[in-house]
Write an enzyme that holds these catalytic residues in place. Sequence first.
Site, mmCIF file in Angstrom:
data_model
loop_
_atom_site.group_PDB
_atom_site.id
_atom_site.type_symbol
_atom_site.label_atom_id
_atom_site.label_comp_id
_atom_site.label_asym_id
_atom_site.label_seq_id
_atom_site.Cartn_x
_atom_site.Cartn_y
_atom_site.Cartn_z
ATOM 1 N N ASP A 13 0.810 -1.229 0.000
ATOM 2 C CA ASP A 13 0.000 0.000 0.000
ATOM 3 C C ASP A 13 0.837 1.269 0.000
ATOM 4 O OD1 ASP A 13 -2.191 -1.693 0.132
ATOM 5 O OD2 ASP A 13 -2.234 -1.647 2.324
ATOM 6 N N LYS A 16 1.832 2.176 -5.134
ATOM 7 C CA LYS A 16 2.368 1.625 -6.391
ATOM 8 C C LYS A 16 1.449 1.925 -7.577
ATOM 9 C CE LYS A 16 2.363 -2.416 -4.331
ATOM 10 N NZ LYS A 16 2.072 -2.005 -2.947
ATOM 11 N N GLY A 40 -4.577 -4.228 -3.779
ATOM 12 C CA GLY A 40 -5.553 -3.186 -4.106
ATOM 13 C C GLY A 40 -4.752 -1.962 -4.481
ATOM 14 N N HIS A 41 -4.715 -1.641 -5.755
ATOM 15 C CA HIS A 41 -3.908 -0.522 -6.241
ATOM 16 C C HIS A 41 -4.831 0.626 -6.648
ATOM 17 C CE1 HIS A 41 -0.294 -3.359 -7.224
ATOM 18 N NE2 HIS A 41 -0.667 -3.392 -5.960
ATOM 19 N N GLN A 224 1.958 -6.031 -3.235
ATOM 20 C CA GLN A 224 2.386 -6.153 -1.839
ATOM 21 C C GLN A 224 3.671 -5.319 -1.628
ATOM 22 O OE1 GLN A 224 1.383 -9.534 -3.390
ATOM 23 N NE2 GLN A 224 -0.520 -8.531 -2.876
HETATM 24 P P1 GDP Z 1 -0.758 0.374 -3.558
HETATM 25 O O1 GDP Z 1 -1.358 -0.909 -3.101
HETATM 26 O O2 GDP Z 1 0.715 0.434 -3.320
HETATM 27 O O3 GDP Z 1 -1.108 0.742 -4.968
HETATM 28 O O4 GDP Z 1 -1.391 1.512 -2.618
HETATM 29 P P2 GDP Z 1 -2.940 1.623 -2.175
HETATM 30 O O5 GDP Z 1 -3.707 2.125 -3.314
HETATM 31 O O6 GDP Z 1 -3.403 0.397 -1.507
HETATM 32 O O7 GDP Z 1 -2.824 2.705 -1.020
HETATM 33 C C1 GDP Z 1 -2.308 3.970 -1.226
HETATM 34 C C2 GDP Z 1 -3.384 4.992 -0.815
HETATM 35 O O8 GDP Z 1 -2.812 6.276 -0.701
HETATM 36 C C3 GDP Z 1 -4.476 5.154 -1.855
HETATM 37 O O9 GDP Z 1 -5.668 5.500 -1.215
HETATM 38 C C4 GDP Z 1 -3.961 6.296 -2.719
HETATM 39 O O10 GDP Z 1 -5.003 6.984 -3.383
HETATM 40 C C5 GDP Z 1 -3.329 7.161 -1.675
HETATM 41 N N1 GDP Z 1 -2.168 7.956 -2.103
HETATM 42 C C6 GDP Z 1 -1.187 7.627 -2.972
HETATM 43 N N2 GDP Z 1 -0.240 8.583 -2.987
HETATM 44 C C7 GDP Z 1 -0.632 9.524 -2.107
HETATM 45 C C8 GDP Z 1 -0.055 10.749 -1.643
HETATM 46 O O11 GDP Z 1 1.025 11.160 -2.031
HETATM 47 N N3 GDP Z 1 -0.764 11.442 -0.692
HETATM 48 C C9 GDP Z 1 -1.952 11.020 -0.208
HETATM 49 N N4 GDP Z 1 -2.557 11.769 0.705
HETATM 50 N N5 GDP Z 1 -2.516 9.866 -0.622
HETATM 51 C C10 GDP Z 1 -1.857 9.132 -1.547
HETATM 52 P P1 IMO Z 2 -0.904 -4.150 -2.283
HETATM 53 O O1 IMO Z 2 -0.447 -4.672 -3.613
HETATM 54 C C1 IMO Z 2 -0.967 -4.595 2.051
HETATM 55 C C2 IMO Z 2 -1.069 -8.664 3.649
HETATM 56 C C3 IMO Z 2 -2.334 -9.123 4.349
HETATM 57 C C4 IMO Z 2 -1.758 -10.124 5.323
HETATM 58 C C5 IMO Z 2 -0.643 -10.779 4.527
HETATM 59 C C6 IMO Z 2 -1.041 -12.079 3.847
HETATM 60 O O2 IMO Z 2 -2.194 -3.435 -2.322
HETATM 61 O O3 IMO Z 2 0.189 -3.369 -1.625
HETATM 62 P P2 IMO Z 2 -2.589 -12.784 1.817
HETATM 63 O O4 IMO Z 2 -3.937 -12.315 1.392
HETATM 64 O O5 IMO Z 2 -1.531 -12.546 0.810
HETATM 65 O O6 IMO Z 2 -2.615 -14.188 2.330
HETATM 66 O O7 IMO Z 2 -2.232 -11.876 3.101
HETATM 67 O O8 IMO Z 2 -0.268 -9.823 3.549
HETATM 68 N N1 IMO Z 2 -1.276 -8.152 2.267
HETATM 69 C C7 IMO Z 2 -1.197 -6.864 1.938
HETATM 70 N N2 IMO Z 2 -1.004 -5.776 2.706
HETATM 71 N N3 IMO Z 2 -1.060 -4.480 0.711
HETATM 72 C C8 IMO Z 2 -1.224 -5.566 -0.071
HETATM 73 O O9 IMO Z 2 -1.194 -5.496 -1.418
HETATM 74 C C9 IMO Z 2 -1.343 -6.825 0.535
HETATM 75 N N4 IMO Z 2 -1.534 -8.093 0.082
HETATM 76 C C10 IMO Z 2 -1.476 -8.882 1.145
HETATM 77 O O10 IMO Z 2 -2.971 -8.044 5.001
HETATM 78 O O11 IMO Z 2 -1.169 -9.453 6.405
HETATM 79 MG MG MG Z 3 -2.882 -1.594 -1.815
#
Ligand code: GDP
Ligand code: IMO
Ligand code: MG
Length: 423
Positions: A13, A16, A40-41, A224
């Site tokens: 998270d 990416k 979840g991207h 991840q």
């Molecule tokens: P990913 O899994 O690495 O793609 O990241 P996620 O989407 O799960 O989580 C990142 C969260 O931070 C999302 O809600 C994005 O919209 C938000 N986000 C990304 N970059 C920034 C930033 O620079 N500032 C803020 N406030 N939110 C951001």
């Molecule tokens: P993105 O790509 C954050 C965490 C889960 C759990 C562990 C194992 O959005 O960054 P799994 O479902 O793989 O058996 O879970 O890994 N986890 C993540 N945490 N971002 C993710 O993906 C994750 N994918 C799995 O919360 O602790």
């Molecule tokens: Mg994510």
Amino acid sequence: MAVDLLLGLQWGDEGKGKIVDVLTTNYNIIARFQGGPNAGHTLVFNDTKHVLHTIPSGIFHDNAKNLVGNGVVIDPVIFKKELDKLELHDIDYRKSLLISKKAHLILPTHRLLDAASETAKGKAKIGSTLKGIGPTYMDKTGRNGIRVGDLEMENWKDKYRALANKHEAMIDFYNVKIQYDLDELENEFFEAIEVLKSLTFIDSEEYIYQAQKNGQSILAEGAQGSLLDIDFGTYPFVTSSNTTAAGACTGLGVAPNQIGEVFGIFKAYTTRVGSGPFPTELFDKVGETMGRVGHEFGATTGRSRRCGWLDLVALKYACQVNGVTQLMMMKADVLSGFNQLKVCTAYKYKGELIKHLPFNIESENVSPVYSNFDCWKEDLTKMDNANQLPKELNDYISFLESQLDIPIKIVSVGPDRKQTIFR
Ligand code: GDP
Ligand code: IMO
Ligand code: MG
């Protein structure tokens, strides 16, 4: 041309999806190499938020191909839902989306097994997203899995039945209460399989080899984060794939000497969702503020993310394991106005001060040693140029660059595509 990689350096998270979307204008092909719908991207542009789970984050750009690589595990049901959402936004994915024949399928019973395993673990549960990731990779390495290419074989349903029957026996073995209606789950699954079959399946390693030979630019998208890597993460509280740079080689069929830039993404602080050690975790108002201002809720499960200070010991380790060549720092805007910032620069471990990640980082073994920093007060979210960044933020960045010896090339100051500052 070499294949560039983009991957998370913390516990996922990091942002990416946002950065892959921003960088897609520079690439012909975006390729996911591991993980599955546990990811979840999030992408934000034109005031709309999109969340992708299995589909690569370049899908909103007309000119890029988006490849789901062999290292990815696909749940057809979730995949179909993702496609339905793209259709709502008039995205013509049929010509741009490609799927590796060697990618493994997540069956409904894989999800049930995940739930049974987690329930049986009780308090020791991993905190899995319950998407069937672990059981699917177990079947892959156990040489029992069903791959996308198998769907073109006449007897694949026999193989499916045998595997699902075995899974049901395994679920019984766990001896926990799991409510399910397999007929219903299978109806949904087989319907989604038909949708999947209408897409383009390819020999993806050959496709990438030829694309490279023809001078096409490729960005491999990780899911991840490095601390969730099956080998190098905080085992057993990890996911079931190699999330680090080496995973891109096996997850796409790219040779190690063909890797170019390695873009490492990290938040200006740290978050983690699910169980497992987190040395710099905050249990006070400061951590609560990070979570609230940063909207730290899982994009896949909606769970609250645990928040804490930046951990430079862990970040250095991740840079090392991945061979990071450029850094991107996300969510600097969230920290605006904090009284003081802390960065963990060493651990106290068995009475000694150490600067590397030991085998075990549970709080009984490790306590963080912090350096303090003044925090910037300005709202960063409207800034679009590196010259506008406040002195305190520049000092923070310079400190991290000097400690990691890698340049921070992007500072992200908000979720929108446009809130991205290049340095
Ligand atoms: P990913 O899994 O690495 O793609 O990241 P996620 O989407 O799960 O989580 C990142 C969260 O931070 C999302 O809600 C994005 O919209 C938000 N986000 C990304 N970059 C920034 C930033 O620079 N500032 C803020 N406030 N939110 C951001
Ligand atoms: P993105 O790509 C954050 C965490 C889960 C759990 C562990 C194992 O959005 O960054 P799994 O479902 O793989 O058996 O879970 O890994 N986890 C993540 N945490 N971002 C993710 O993906 C994750 N994918 C799995 O919360 O602790
Ligand atoms: Mg994510």
